[in-house]
Design a protein around this motif. Structure first.
Motif, short mmCIF file in Angstrom:
data_model
loop_
_atom_site.label_atom_id
_atom_site.label_comp_id
_atom_site.label_asym_id
_atom_site.label_seq_id
_atom_site.Cartn_x
_atom_site.Cartn_y
_atom_site.Cartn_z
N ARG A 182 59.76 4.01 107.05
CA ARG A 182 59.07 3.75 108.31
C ARG A 182 58.87 2.24 108.49
O ARG A 182 59.13 1.68 109.55
CB ARG A 182 57.72 4.47 108.35
CG ARG A 182 57.13 4.48 109.77
CD ARG A 182 55.68 4.94 109.78
NE ARG A 182 55.46 6.17 109.03
CZ ARG A 182 55.65 7.39 109.51
NH1 ARG A 182 56.10 7.54 110.75
NH2 ARG A 182 55.42 8.45 108.77
N GLN A 183 58.42 1.61 107.43
CA GLN A 183 58.21 0.16 107.48
C GLN A 183 59.53 -0.57 107.72
O GLN A 183 59.59 -1.53 108.49
CB GLN A 183 57.58 -0.31 106.17
CG GLN A 183 57.18 -1.77 106.14
CD GLN A 183 56.56 -2.15 104.81
OE1 GLN A 183 57.22 -2.18 103.77
NE2 GLN A 183 55.27 -2.42 104.83
N GLU A 186 60.62 0.02 111.44
CA GLU A 186 59.76 -0.77 112.33
C GLU A 186 60.13 -2.25 112.27
O GLU A 186 60.16 -2.94 113.30
CB GLU A 186 58.30 -0.57 111.95
CG GLU A 186 57.74 0.80 112.31
CD GLU A 186 56.29 0.97 111.87
OE1 GLU A 186 55.81 0.14 111.05
OE2 GLU A 186 55.64 1.92 112.32
N LEU A 210 59.64 2.23 118.95
CA LEU A 210 58.61 1.76 118.02
C LEU A 210 57.39 2.68 118.08
O LEU A 210 56.78 2.98 117.04
CB LEU A 210 58.23 0.33 118.36
CG LEU A 210 57.31 -0.40 117.37
CD1 LEU A 210 57.94 -0.49 115.99
CD2 LEU A 210 56.96 -1.79 117.88
N ALA A 211 57.03 3.12 119.27
CA ALA A 211 55.90 4.03 119.42
C ALA A 211 56.21 5.39 118.81
O ALA A 211 55.35 6.01 118.17
CB ALA A 211 55.53 4.17 120.90
N LYS A 214 56.07 5.83 114.81
CA LYS A 214 54.76 5.83 114.15
C LYS A 214 54.28 7.23 113.83
O LYS A 214 53.62 7.46 112.83
CB LYS A 214 53.74 5.10 115.04
CG LYS A 214 54.00 3.60 115.18
CD LYS A 214 52.91 2.91 115.97
CE LYS A 214 53.21 1.42 116.14
NZ LYS A 214 53.28 0.72 114.84
N GLY A 215 54.62 8.20 114.68
CA GLY A 215 54.16 9.56 114.43
C GLY A 215 55.25 10.52 114.02
O GLY A 215 55.02 11.73 113.95
#
Length: 341
Positions: A182-183, A186, A210-211, A214-215
């Motif tokens: 994830r990191q 991003e 990007l939004a 996150k989930g």
């Protein structure tokens, strides 16, 4: 002069058409060279063995297939002819088991949800060899909760889908490395957004991506013989390849046409670099080459034997050029033969 110019223009048009036709022929030939044909379903002497989204692994040395049938809390072993030859599960608490991997010698590693990050190492008869715990508070992974396991070249690969993290450990549980995808994703998105030459529409898509990341969760995970990690993220309509050189590559286009992603799930790659992705929504398995070029797809929703219903886990048998596909509706695991070039 005018006639000469007209002839020249005509010749250019012909040359252009020939070029386009050649490119289309090359593309069509490349796709035609690779195909898949349905063979049968994994069976016992009573017929196809029912299962719901079973987990599948292949012993590449012996060509045997191991399945974790979670709905019936049983591990089943099938031979090269797709017939069941053994099963086990009593006193193994398989209702809490979530994934399975096969070592080079046919031994098994079964991943459990409870206790978290617990692995049972079994011999080929299902007898316990050891219990492994991937949990070390000093290394900050006390909350690591893997849902996938794979085994390659003496190492265990475990993926926490919610955290998008992968841990590589020895066969006895010592942690060797850790990845935070994830990191990583991003970071790559933010780097792209800093490019002042991109259009505003591209920037907006990157912001949406990007939004979404996150989930999002990992929806598929596997490792090839070179230690290259593959995973899918369904909300992004994207599949990823993470090489040993720490290079993260992405591919995939959303849509309902051949070669495009609907709701993708599992992913696996063979030693040639060909990549297979299951799509639950489109009910197909898609195949791409190592450069992410679409080659073919097979399955499709329907009631014929060669159709698939919400395909999920996939496993490749390189010894016999076969792929095993688990599916919903208790339809068990379908076997397809892959025809290369």
């Amino acid at each position: 002069m005018k006639t000469a110019m007209m002839k020249t223009g005509f010749h250019i048009q012909i040359a252009f058409l020939v070029l386009i036709t050649s490119l289309m022929t090359i593309t069509s030939s490349a796709q035609a060279q690779t195909s898949a044909s349905y063979l049968y379903r994994l069976s016992d002497f009573s017929g196809p063995v029912a299962s719901l989204w079973a987990r599948v692994a292949v012993d590449q040395e012996e060509g045997e297939i191991y399945t974790l049938n979670r709905s019936d809390s049983v591990i089943q072993i099938f031979n090269e002819t797709a017939m069941q030859i053994f099963d086990c599960g009593e006193d193994m608490a398989l209702s809490s088991a979530i994934d399975i991997a096969v070592a080079d010698n046919g031994e098994l590693y079964v991943l459990y949800r409870t206790p978290t990050a617990t692995i049972r190492h079994l011999n080929y008869r299902g007898e316990l060899i050891s219990e492994i715990r991937i949990a070390d508070q000093e290394q900050g992974i006390q909350d690591f909760s893997p849902a996938y396991i794979d085994y390659k070249a003496g190492s265990l690969y475990l993926a926490d889908t919610g955290k998008m993290q992968v841990i590589v450990a020895s066969a006895t549980g010592e942690i060797q490395s850790r990845f935070d995808f994830r990191q990583k994703i991003e970071g790559q998105i933010r780097t792209e957004m800093k490019d002042e030459t991109i259009r505003e529409s591209q920037r907006k898509r990157l912001q949406d991506k990007l939004a979404a990341i996150k989930g999002a969760d990992l929806t598929g995970f596997s490792v090839d013989n070179k230690g290259t990690i593959y995973f899918t993220i369904a909300p992004l309509f994207a599949a990823f390849r993470a090489t040993a050189e720490n290079k993260l590559e992405e591919f995939g286009i959303p849509g309902g046409a051949p070669g495009k992603f609907g709701v993708i799930a599992s992913i696996s790659a063979d030693s040639k670099g060909n990549i297979f992705v299951s799509d639950r929504l489109r009910c197909v398995v898609l195949m791409f080459d190592s450069s992410f070029n679409f080659l073919t797809e097979f399955g499709y929703r329907g009631e014929q034997p060669d159709n698939l219903v919400v395909p999920d886990d996939i496993a490749i048998d390189e010894r016999n050029n076969r792929i095993y596909v688990s599916q919903a509706a208790n339809l068990g695991i379908s076997v397809f033969s892959i025809h290369y070039n």
